[in-house]
Design an enzyme around this catalytic site. Structure first.
Site, PDB file in Angstrom:
ATOM      1  N   ALA A  29       0.840  -1.196   0.000  1.00 34.86           N
ATOM      2  CA  ALA A  29       0.000   0.000   0.000  1.00 34.86           C
ATOM      3  C   ALA A  29       0.875   1.246   0.000  1.00 34.86           C
ATOM      4  O   ALA A  29       2.088   1.166  -0.192  1.00 34.86           O
ATOM      5  CB  ALA A  29      -0.915  -0.015   1.221  1.00 34.86           C
ATOM      6  N   ASN A  30       0.274   2.410   0.185  1.00 33.45           N
ATOM      7  CA  ASN A  30       1.025   3.660   0.287  1.00 33.45           C
ATOM      8  C   ASN A  30       0.288   4.599   1.238  1.00 33.45           C
ATOM      9  O   ASN A  30      -0.767   4.255   1.770  1.00 33.45           O
ATOM     10  CB  ASN A  30       1.228   4.284  -1.102  1.00 33.45           C
ATOM     11  CG  ASN A  30      -0.092   4.607  -1.770  1.00 33.45           C
ATOM     12  OD1 ASN A  30      -0.842   5.455  -1.309  1.00 33.45           O
ATOM     13  ND2 ASN A  30      -0.395   3.902  -2.864  1.00 33.45           N
TER      14      ASN A  30
END
Ligand code: C5P
Length: 224
Positions: A29-30
């Protein structure tokens, strides 16, 4: 009431990160919060547009007055965007994961003591903005973002062409900037006719200005 220059127009906005599964409990993810994308969807709706907001996993609330589609992965986001087409306006704000794991495991990957980790094999995700920018039924106005930590302007200018966008909103997401996950944003609007630097603003204000800019570009296109 107020002005509703986008009445009768359809807009698609993507927002948030994507999650790319590694196994049932882990993902790539980020740090995207969805704040900027959600604010843009709300601003377009405020100007009268019929907005579909396609968001990856976020913890903020769904904005009022938009049609929500919740997705997890980049591929699901692309499918949702294709499903929402055609539209007059597309604003691709999501921080789409560039890569996904080739074979996400069906069961939790167990560590094997003494053996060290298995490398993760990655492959490229579809580029949603590029697909929309080059689609046969391309929206009249296509806007992308360029979240960079270096060479912000040069990268944004290259992106305009490559992605088939009318505007690229360039922002610096270096850790020092506090932009990613934060509430403020300092952007530059890059178009084929030049670069405009906006001051450091609340993400809501960036959204409102961008929605106004999109409305005038749409009218300008039709007049010309
Ligand atoms: O190439 P880069 O990821 O820097 O481009 C950022 C822009 O492209 C953003 O508007 C983002 O929403 C969009 N994008 C996308 N699909 C991807 C990668 C980026 O829509 N797979």
């Amino acid at each position: 009431p107020g002005r509703r220059p986008l009445k009768g127009r359809k807009a698609i906005v993507t927002s948030g990160p994507t999650h790319e599964p590694i196994d049932p409990v882990r993902y790539i993810a980020n740090r995207s919060s969805g704040r900027q994308g959600h604010a843009i969807a709300a601003a377009l709706a405020k100007l009268g547009a019929e907005v579909t907001l396609i968001s990856g996993p976020v913890t903020i609330e769904d904005p009022a007055g938009v049609t929500m589609v919740h997705v997890e992965t980049a591929r699901q986001m692309l499918t949702a965007v294709e499903h929402a087409m055609p539209a007059d306006i597309a604003v691709m704000v999501a921080a789409v994961a560039d890569w996904r794991v080739v074979h996400a495991a069906d069961n939790k990957i167990k560590k094997k003591p003494g053996e060290g980790p298995e490398p993760l094999e990655l492959e490229e995700n579809p580029d949603i903005l590029k697909a929309v920018g080059h689609a046969d039924d391309r929206p009249a106005i296509v806007v992308g973002f360029a979240a960079e930590t270096a060479n912000v302007l040069a990268n944004a200018q290259a992106k305009l062409q490559r992605k088939g966008a009318d505007f690229i909103v360039a922002n610096d997401v270096s850790p020092d900037s506090g932009v990613m996950g934060g509430t403020r944003n300092a952007v530059r609007i890059v178009s084929p006719t030049g670069v405009e630097t906006w001051p450091d603003l609340d993400k809501q204000e960036v959204a409102m200005r961008l929605a106004e800019r999109i409305a005038s570009a749409l009218v300008g296109n039709e007049a010309g």
